[in-house]
Design an enzyme around this catalytic site. Structure first.
Site, PDB file in Angstrom:
ATOM      1  N   SER A 213      -1.730 -12.974  -2.920  1.00  0.00           N
ATOM      2  CA  SER A 213      -0.748 -13.718  -2.122  1.00  0.00           C
ATOM      3  C   SER A 213      -1.171 -15.157  -1.896  1.00  0.00           C
ATOM      4  CB  SER A 213      -0.557 -13.036  -0.760  1.00  0.00           C
ATOM      5  OG  SER A 213      -1.782 -13.016  -0.039  1.00  0.00           O
TER       6      SER A 213
ATOM      7  N   HIS B 289       3.752 -10.411  -6.850  1.00  0.00           N
ATOM      8  CA  HIS B 289       3.439 -10.415  -5.426  1.00  0.00           C
ATOM      9  C   HIS B 289       4.449  -9.569  -4.675  1.00  0.00           C
ATOM     10  CE1 HIS B 289       3.156 -12.673  -1.367  1.00  0.00           C
ATOM     11  NE2 HIS B 289       2.345 -11.635  -1.397  1.00  0.00           N
TER      12      HIS B 289
ATOM     13  N   GLU C 164       7.743 -11.502  -5.952  1.00  0.00           N
ATOM     14  CA  GLU C 164       7.609 -12.805  -6.585  1.00  0.00           C
ATOM     15  C   GLU C 164       6.918 -12.622  -7.944  1.00  0.00           C
ATOM     16  OE1 GLU C 164       7.214 -15.904  -2.868  1.00  0.00           O
ATOM     17  OE2 GLU C 164       5.423 -14.777  -3.460  1.00  0.00           O
TER      18      GLU C 164
ATOM     19  N   ASN D  71       5.166 -17.877   1.065  1.00  0.00           N
ATOM     20  CA  ASN D  71       4.053 -18.338   1.883  1.00  0.00           C
ATOM     21  C   ASN D  71       3.924 -19.852   1.908  1.00  0.00           C
ATOM     22  OD1 ASN D  71       3.085 -15.939   2.982  1.00  0.00           O
ATOM     23  ND2 ASN D  71       1.894 -15.454   1.160  1.00  0.00           N
TER      24      ASN D  71
END
Length: 511
Positions: free
Chosen positions: A127, A148, A160, A198
């Protein structure tokens, strides 16, 4: 469509390396999709324990009527723990979910590369680390990419699909198709710090922490305003307690360091102190909130009932709060519509009977901003359905004027939280930053605009994609809020991105 575009064989073996919560969740997803799954963990006995954990998860699905007993039995029949990497030799896809350590991941994939076939896809569930760097140690880096998943993997739909600098397009396409066949919603993104979610989500946490650090509001009030006014499913303090303060702070720090200490990504000292104190949230029993048995949850600051004004004057211009005059009239309060004053902000203002102005925050503080000092109110996702509104009075606003403003919004059915006069308040500064981060990411080709909005809605459950939010608010409004914040905090943190500036300029040309 080629065989590669269709993903791996539906009956092909999937290997999962690392059998913690995330590894078990990914294995469950592949199992339910019909694949044979091999589990490996470097710790002796962990893979066998993971089989028991996955079986218990499937049992719960059967108990809830979400999985047939025969399907559970068939899935468990396809699940095999192995004692060494050699047991993964027949895998068509190998997904790593071990600790977030670059050296450990490189070592694993280097060993794995000599075991699996040349056609096997290699995927890291990192991540925060660079997919490009993970692949850098491999003989054939082109077949490694990022997949991800979000926790819990069986429940959250987003994945992702991260293409590293060396990742071959065919490998990324094959992985994308595989994940889609599993019933997930894949989004493509480049290998950039934080990927999509993120990276873009940082302001949701950072702005709340900044407001708290400045003493403008307490965590419970900030959470309530972002939920009940901004429409977010959870506030940032309760969400980071759920994620783990240590985990959330580590991601923030990782992105900040990868961005060469860009001030837009600066971590929070308050959160760092919480982590240093071992107050990691729910898992430690205490974070921003106390989770001990019997502990009382702090209530958000909510103003006591106040009488509403009998009438207001509206100096209106089109803007995000354009529905408020109609709501005020529906509440039985007399509204006099007047031409906007020369110094009225783009969204207009509401004048109380004593002349005090109520204006939607524009990023500048009520006390020193323009127009004349008055009372700011915060941005809402939808002023009709919002159940709470935040007000920030300028220094010198009389208690009577503040009470009148409180009563006005209470008459609209809103709870009112009065906060200190902080630039951009709570929702407005958060949304403006999210929108700007998203526009900047799209311009840098981190991901397509559609994938960015999809990722933010599905990955962190935002009520609206940040680019859609920017469309609804207008780029000029977003820019002006950030310019107001930038003037108040001239550190570069709030400087509008060039994509936002260009888009706002294009809007102005259309007027």
């Amino acid at each position: 469509m080629s065989a590669i575009d269709r993903g791996i064989d539906p009956a092909g073996t999937v290997a999962v390396i690392g059998t913690g919560t995330m590894g078990q969740g990914i294995a469950q997803v592949a199992l339910v999709a019909g694949h044979p799954v091999r589990l490996y963990d470097a710790a002796p006995g962990r893979a066998a324990q993971a089989v028991d954990g996955i079986a218990a998860r499937l049992d719960r699905l059967v108990d809830k009527g979400r999985l047939e007993p025969a399907a559970r039995d068939a899935a468990l029949g396809r699940l095999t723990p192995v004692a060494g990497l050699a047991g993964l030799a027949d895998a068509e896809l190998a997904i790593e979910a071990i600790l977030e350590d670059l050296g450990a991941k490189q070592q694993l994939f280097t060993a794995l590369e000599s075991v699996v076939s040349d056609s096997c896809l290699l995927a890291t569930n990192t991540s925060s680390l660079s997919v490009t760097a993970v692949a850098g140690a491999l003989r054939r880096p082109g077949r490694l990419l990022g997949l991800h998943f979000f926790n819990p993997a069986p429940l959250l739909p987003l994945v992702e699909v991260v293409r590293g600098f060396a990742t071959e397009e065919a490998a990324a396409d094959r992985a994308y198709a595989t994940v889609a066949a599993w019933g997930k919603t894949p989004v493509r993104c480049a290998d950039t710090p934080g990927f999509i979610v993120n990276r873009i989500a940082r302001p949701f946490y950072a702005e709340a922490l900044r407001v708290h650090e400045e003493g403008a509001a307490d965590p419970a009030t900030i959470d309530a305003v972002l939920r009940e006014c901004g429409g977010f499913a959870m506030g940032p303090f309760e969400l980071t307690d759920l994620i783990g303060q240590d985990v959330n702070e580590a991601v923030t720090r990782s992105v900040w360091e990868a961005m060469y200490h860009d001030p837009k990504f600066t971590p929070s000292l308050a959160q760092r102190r919480l982590v240093d104190a071992g107050l990691h949230g729910r898992k430690s029993g205490r974070g921003w909130y106390d989770y001990a048995e019997g502990a009382a949850r702090p209530e958000p600051h909510t103003a006591e009932p106040c009488p509403p004004p009998g009438k207001v004057a509206v100096h209106a211009r089109p803007g995000p709060a354009g529905e408020l005059p109609r709501l005020i009239e529906e509440a039985g309060i007399t509204v006099t519509r007047e031409d906007p004053a020369a110094d009225a902000p783009p969204g207009g203002c509401i004048a109380l009977p004593d002349g005090t102005r109520l204006t939607l925050t524009d990023g500048s503080p009520a006390t020193t901003g323009s127009p004349a000092p008055g009372i700011r109110f915060d941005l809402a996702l939808d002023y009709r359905t919002a159940t709470r509104i935040a007000l920030a009075p300028a220094d010198g606003v009389s208690p009577e004027a503040l009470a009148s403003a409180i009563g006005l919004f209470q008459a609209l059915g809103k709870k009112v939280s009065v906060i200190q006069d902080v630039p951009g308040m709570i929702v407005a500064r958060t949304v403006a930053m999210l929108a700007d981060f998203a526009m900047d990411a799209a311009a840098r080709r981190v991901a397509s605009p559609q994938d960015i909005d999809t990722a933010m809605r599905l990955g962190v459950n935002y009520p609206r994609g940040p680019l859609r939010w920017a469309d609804d608010l207008g780029a000029r409004w977003v820019r002006d809020v950030l310019l107001g914040l930038h003037q108040a905090y001239p550190t570069g943190r709030y400087a509008p991105s060039q994509p936002l500036m260009r888009r706002a300029a294009a809007e102005e040309k259309l007027l």
